[in-house]
Design an enzyme around this catalytic site. Structure first.
Site, PDB file in Angstrom:
ATOM      1  N   MET A  13       0.823  -1.210   0.000  1.00 28.35           N
ATOM      2  CA  MET A  13       0.000   0.000   0.000  1.00 28.35           C
ATOM      3  C   MET A  13       0.859   1.263   0.000  1.00 28.35           C
ATOM      4  SD  MET A  13      -3.278  -0.644  -0.122  1.00 28.35           S
ATOM      5  CE  MET A  13      -4.077   0.783   0.628  1.00 28.35           C
ATOM      6  N   ASN A 101      -4.951   1.631   8.770  1.00 31.93           N
ATOM      7  CA  ASN A 101      -6.245   1.309   9.383  1.00 31.93           C
ATOM      8  C   ASN A 101      -6.183   1.445  10.899  1.00 31.93           C
ATOM      9  OD1 ASN A 101      -8.094   0.809   7.324  1.00 31.93           O
ATOM     10  ND2 ASN A 101      -7.362  -1.272   7.011  1.00 31.93           N
ATOM     11  N   GLY A 128      -9.559   1.051  -1.164  1.00 27.26           N
ATOM     12  CA  GLY A 128      -9.322   0.769  -2.572  1.00 27.26           C
ATOM     13  C   GLY A 128      -8.336  -0.352  -2.792  1.00 27.26           C
ATOM     14  N   LYS A 181     -13.709   5.365   7.875  1.00 26.56           N
ATOM     15  CA  LYS A 181     -13.144   4.178   7.218  1.00 26.56           C
ATOM     16  C   LYS A 181     -13.525   2.907   7.971  1.00 26.56           C
ATOM     17  CE  LYS A 181     -10.479   1.734   4.455  1.00 26.56           C
ATOM     18  NZ  LYS A 181     -10.036   0.560   5.158  1.00 26.56           N
ATOM     19  N   GLU A 188     -18.670  -3.061   4.295  1.00 25.62           N
ATOM     20  CA  GLU A 188     -18.012  -3.972   3.353  1.00 25.62           C
ATOM     21  C   GLU A 188     -18.186  -5.429   3.789  1.00 25.62           C
ATOM     22  OE1 GLU A 188     -13.388  -4.953   2.678  1.00 25.62           O
ATOM     23  OE2 GLU A 188     -13.928  -2.847   2.325  1.00 25.62           O
ATOM     24  N   ARG A 445     -37.256  -7.093  33.693  1.00 27.05           N
ATOM     25  CA  ARG A 445     -36.134  -6.424  34.362  1.00 27.05           C
ATOM     26  C   ARG A 445     -36.581  -5.821  35.700  1.00 27.05           C
ATOM     27  NH1 ARG A 445     -34.076  -2.099  32.287  1.00 27.05           N
ATOM     28  NH2 ARG A 445     -31.904  -2.488  32.939  1.00 27.05           N
ATOM     29  N   HIS A 451     -35.547  -2.598  38.150  1.00 27.56           N
ATOM     30  CA  HIS A 451     -34.937  -1.631  37.239  1.00 27.56           C
ATOM     31  C   HIS A 451     -35.913  -0.527  36.814  1.00 27.56           C
ATOM     32  CE1 HIS A 451     -31.193  -3.807  36.913  1.00 27.56           C
ATOM     33  NE2 HIS A 451     -31.848  -4.927  36.651  1.00 27.56           N
TER      34      HIS A 451
END
Length: 468
Positions: A13, A101, A128, A181, A188, A445, A451
């Site tokens: 890269m 990354n 890419g 990203k 992806e 709960r 709760h």
């Protein structure tokens, strides 16, 4: 003559980014901690203005001021190590860009540390792959806008172009670029898994030959499913293994790797109560694939449904699969962009969602034609809560839900796993459910943990003694 930019880290890269910059007319200084990669890059040169350096201080001194240094090194400790080595050599106003990354929280920490020294820091998401790095990736820079402006002429020059528009835009402050990203990679993961499930239906349920499936994907790539991942899937299915002559897909071991960004996306969603269910399910599908030996043993032990002789109309079901894949992809992108929106509000980033969709149209792995529609949706409704309720997609999903329901039900009845298509349908149905079963969960709960709960008919917080 001084170099206009420097690149540190000359793996695949980094080398291609450096060549991309040089091909666009930049004078590029390059440095790698081991000289072998530097020497390999120099041997590839064909007249580009690219200067190798073997000492970090010489590399830094070769750069015009304010210096701009692009890091393409492995995420994590290696980035910190390089920055620590650079800090004594840099001056106020210089700029470091991390194109790897990196986790966005690491980027924010490094930003704060360098800000104290007067050094600008950009976390630059790049998508890419190795080809995109050389010919033009999608670029997602985050940091101070004035620091971005120093680097923008180079970043926009090396980015992919769609028409006259570079696939690079200022994303937002601090870690916003690397966050963008990260979620891109989560989308992806989901996109890839959905395509794999469509392929599985065509092959396992309809029992179509690979060449025909490849042709189907090629046809789909001429329509509204047109995208990079659909395109390469058709090419993959046609590829023959040089050693055996068999389809290469049939000799590839069904264990999927992952580098962590999909996991980061899911963890960030979970930590902040964001229902990115399809993205997370795609990650779990990879984890399950890694249990190859267990799966091989289980197939002889765990029973599935009795096989039935079915006569499914091929053309009708191919269309159902197309509709299911499109709807699944829309739901996955809707989750990703909802994660952008909710996180932007949480962190005060003001992410430009319509522009993010536009820069994803070229260079990056998830580039797809319908990103134009996504951008238009956010342009028309900047505060759009979810893409599912954008008019264009509402109409599409109404028309295509039958296909998704048919495919999922067929998978259930025949015992074929479609985790992301099933999750997409559950997400769609859950999102359109005005009154859910969460009232029972809240009552449970309150019963065992006091709760408390809210009521539909009055304000306040309530607790019931359920045993009375």
């Amino acid at each position: 003559m001084f170099n206009s930019i420097g690149v540190i880290g000359l793996g695949v890269m980094g080398s291609n980014i450096a060549l991309n910059m040089a091909n666009k007319g930049e004078n590029v200084a390059v440095y790698n901690y081991t000289r072998d990669l530097t020497d390999q890059l120099i041997q590839k040169l064909d007249g580009q203005s690219l200067s190798p350096y073997y000492e970090l201080e010489d590399f830094v001194q070769s750069l015009e001021k304010p210096r701009k240094i692009f890091l393409m090194v492995t995420a994590g400790k290696p980035v910190d190590s390089v920055i620590q080595s650079l800090k004594p050599l840099l001056e106020e106003g210089d700029v470091i860009m991390d194109g790897g990354n990196s986790h966005y929280e690491d980027t924010e920490r490094r930003y704060d540390e360098l800000k104290e020294k007067g050094i600008g820091y950009l976390g630059v998401g790049i998508s890419g792959g190795e080809v995109g790095a050389l010919t033009g990736p999608s670029i997602m820079p985050g940091g101070d806008r004035d620091v971005y402006e120093k680097a923008a002429p180079i970043l926009t020059k090396i980015a992919a172009q769609v028409g006259d528009d570079p696939c690079c835009v200022y994303i937002g402050p601090k870690g916003a670029g690397h966050f963008t990203k990260m979620v891109h990679n989560g989308i992806e993961y989901a996109d890839m898994q959905l395509i794999a499930e469509a392929y599985t239906f065509l092959r396992e349920t309809l029992r179509l030959p690979l060449d025909e499936i490849a042709s189907i994907f090629e046809t789909w790539n001429q329509g509204e499913l047109k995208s990079y991942l659909i395109e390469i899937t058709a090419e993959i299915l046609r590829k023959k293994d040089e050693k055996t002559g068999q389809p290469l897909i049939d000799v590839i071991l069904d264990k999927t790797g992952q580098k962590g960004t999909g996991k980061w996306t899911s963890m960030q969603a979970i930590d902040n109560g964001i229902p990115s269910t399809i993205i997370t399910e795609s990650l779990f599908a990879r984890y399950l694939s890694s249990l190859k030996e267990e799966r091989m043993a289980a197939q002889d032990v765990l029973a599935g449904p009795e096989a039935e002789e079915k006569h499914l109309d091929k053309d009708t079901w191919i269309e159902y699969v197309r509709q299911a894949l499109y709807m699944g992809k829309v739901c996955a992108y809707a989750q990703g962009f909802a994660q952008y929106k909710m996180s932007s509000e949480l962190y005060g980033w003001n992410l430009p969602l319509k522009d993010i969709a536009l820069i994803f149209r070229g260079g990056c792995i998830i580039r797809a034609d319908f990103l134009n529609v996504i951008s238009e949706a956010f342009s028309e409704q900047p505060n759009l809560a979810n893409l599912l309720i954008a008019p264009y997609f509402t109409d599409k999903l109404h028309a295509y839900q039958t296909g998704l329901r048919k495919v999922v039900c067929e998978g259930i009845s025949t015992g074929i796993s479609f985790p992301c298509l099933t999750t997409a349908l559950s997400y769609y149905d859950g999102y359109r459910t005005g009154r859910s079963n969460a009232n029972l969960l809240q009552a449970q709960r309150d019963y065992f943990g006091a709760h408390t709960y809210e009521r539909t008919d009055m304000d306040g917080v309530f607790h019931t003694n359920w045993s009375e």
